[in-house]
Design an enzyme around this catalytic site. Structure first.
Site, PDB file in Angstrom:
ATOM      1  N   ASP A  20       0.870  -1.170   0.000  1.00  0.00           N
ATOM      2  CA  ASP A  20       0.000   0.000   0.000  1.00  0.00           C
ATOM      3  C   ASP A  20       0.920   1.237   0.000  1.00  0.00           C
ATOM      4  O   ASP A  20       2.127   1.113   0.275  1.00  0.00           O
ATOM      5  CB  ASP A  20      -0.871  -0.034   1.269  1.00  0.00           C
ATOM      6  N   ASP A  57      -0.320   5.100   0.916  1.00  0.00           N
ATOM      7  CA  ASP A  57      -0.642   6.098   1.943  1.00  0.00           C
ATOM      8  C   ASP A  57      -0.692   5.449   3.321  1.00  0.00           C
ATOM      9  O   ASP A  57      -1.471   4.516   3.547  1.00  0.00           O
ATOM     10  CB  ASP A  57      -1.971   6.773   1.617  1.00  0.00           C
TER      11      ASP A  57
HETATM   12  C1  XBP Z   1      -5.531   6.026   0.492  1.00  0.00           C
HETATM   13  C2  XBP Z   1      -6.633   6.903   0.190  1.00  0.00           C
HETATM   14  C3  XBP Z   1      -6.426   7.931  -0.801  1.00  0.00           C
HETATM   15  C4  XBP Z   1      -5.829   9.216  -0.381  1.00  0.00           C
HETATM   16  C5  XBP Z   1      -6.161  10.274  -1.390  1.00  0.00           C
HETATM   17  O1  XBP Z   1      -6.039   4.779   0.928  1.00  0.00           O
HETATM   18  O2  XBP Z   1      -7.723   6.754   0.678  1.00  0.00           O
HETATM   19  O3  XBP Z   1      -7.702   8.237  -1.240  1.00  0.00           O
HETATM   20  O4  XBP Z   1      -6.326   9.617   0.875  1.00  0.00           O
HETATM   21  O5  XBP Z   1      -5.849   9.919  -2.674  1.00  0.00           O
HETATM   22  P1  XBP Z   1      -5.094   3.490   0.919  1.00  0.00           P
HETATM   23  P2  XBP Z   1      -6.611  10.595  -3.919  1.00  0.00           P
HETATM   24  O6  XBP Z   1      -3.842   3.835   1.638  1.00  0.00           O
HETATM   25  O7  XBP Z   1      -5.880   2.461   1.690  1.00  0.00           O
HETATM   26  O8  XBP Z   1      -4.881   3.069  -0.520  1.00  0.00           O
HETATM   27  O9  XBP Z   1      -7.067  11.938  -3.480  1.00  0.00           O
HETATM   28  O10 XBP Z   1      -5.576  10.650  -5.000  1.00  0.00           O
HETATM   29  O11 XBP Z   1      -7.772   9.719  -4.300  1.00  0.00           O
HETATM   30 MG    MG Z   2      -3.043   3.089   3.466  1.00  0.00          MG
END
Ligand code: XBP
Ligand code: MG
Length: 269
Positions: free
Chosen positions: A11, A13
């Site tokens: 993953d 973020d």
């Molecule tokens: C990450 C997210 C993303 C970011 C924003 O979730 O939810 O939506 O917050 O990205 P994970 P965008 O780590 O579970 O993949 O604004 O580019 O959509």
């Molecule tokens: Mg995440």
């Protein structure tokens, strides 16, 4: 007999870097300010909104809950009617992505402890690397380009990101896409996540060798089904702490620790 570990799917973020509070959140706020909206997503409010993955989906959730009467303003200088809500949100999100990418270029958010070390260990050992994330592809590229390792993006054979699948996490689609692009069965892979939505997504794709490194917004979440939950990947001088499951004597998450977790998840000796 289960295959040995052949690939790691990360993953982004919260996992590669703790991007939400000081990266995505201020980028949303900057986009709101750009178009004259007085919306301000505070740290606690953003924690609630994070329940919904995906930035556009998150804006829609905010509107639904907190601004149900909102009508998009007509484009400035235009006599024409207001854009549709979907079109307005898409444009707002495009601005948000520009802010986020600029922040990453400025190196605002470093990779988390142990990330670069583990990526190096895997690469040196011929273990393949992949990404499965909800975030927009440009965000991934910008984060990886800001790392102190030129060309890091190219270490990843597969980058599955954003709107390429019909349903975002917690649906399993993005991990299934990464597996399909790697052309590997889930039992040949380990996954690394930081959130309950990510855990549900990975488990839905049958990725049982699942490591969670909790992040600032996810510490209190339920990671039932993960093979191991730690505070961080860690480094030789900054050990990991197991929050659920066992590190099996490893001081931090090395490639060997990940291989041991993978064997254990499939009950191999
Ligand atoms: C990450 C997210 C993303 C970011 C924003 O979730 O939810 O939506 O917050 O990205 P994970 P965008 O780590 O579970 O993949 O604004 O580019 O959509
Ligand atoms: Mg995440």
């Amino acid at each position: 007999m289960t295959a040995p570990l052949q690939a790691i799917i990360f993953d982004v973020d919260g996992t590669l870097a703790d991007t939400e509070r000081d990266g995505h959140r201020p980028a949303f706020n900057a986009a709101f300010a750009d178009v004259g909206l007085d919306w301000e997503w505070s740290v606690p409010l953003y924690g609630e909104l994070l329940r919904v993955t995906g930035g556009k989906e998150r804006i829609h959730e905010y509107l639904r809950r907190f601004r149900p009467d909102f009508v998009p303003p007509p484009k400035s200088g235009s006599e024409s009617a207001s854009p549709s809500l979907d079109a307005f949100v898409r444009e707002l999100h495009r601005r948000k992505t520009e802010h986020y990418v600029a922040m990453m270029r400025d190196g605002v958010i470093p990779l988390r402890s142990g990330v670069l070390r583990l990526l190096r260990e895997a690469r040196d050992a011929g273990v393949r690397l992949a990404i499965a994330t909800t975030t927009t592809p440009e965000n991934v590229t910008a984060l990886l380009a800001s790392a102190p390792e030129p060309g890091l993006e190219h270490w990843f054979e597969v980058i599955a990101a954003g709107d390429v699948v019909p349903a975002k996490k917690p649906a399993p689609d993005i991990f299934q896409l990464a597996l399909a692009q790697l052309d590997l069965p889930p039992a040949a892979c380990a996954a690394v996540e930081d959130s309950d939505n990510g855990v549900r997504s990975a488990l839905g794709a049958d990725l049982r060798a699942l490591l969670v490194t909790v992040s600032s917004y996810t510490e209190q979440q339920d990671f039932t089904g993960a093979a191991l939950v730690v505070d961080r990947l860690g480094e030789p001088d900054a050990p990991s702490t197991a929050l659920a499951g066992t590190l099996q004597g490893f001081p931090h998450i090395s490639l060997d620790a990940l291989r041991a977790m993978h064997r254990r998840a499939y009950s191999m000796p």
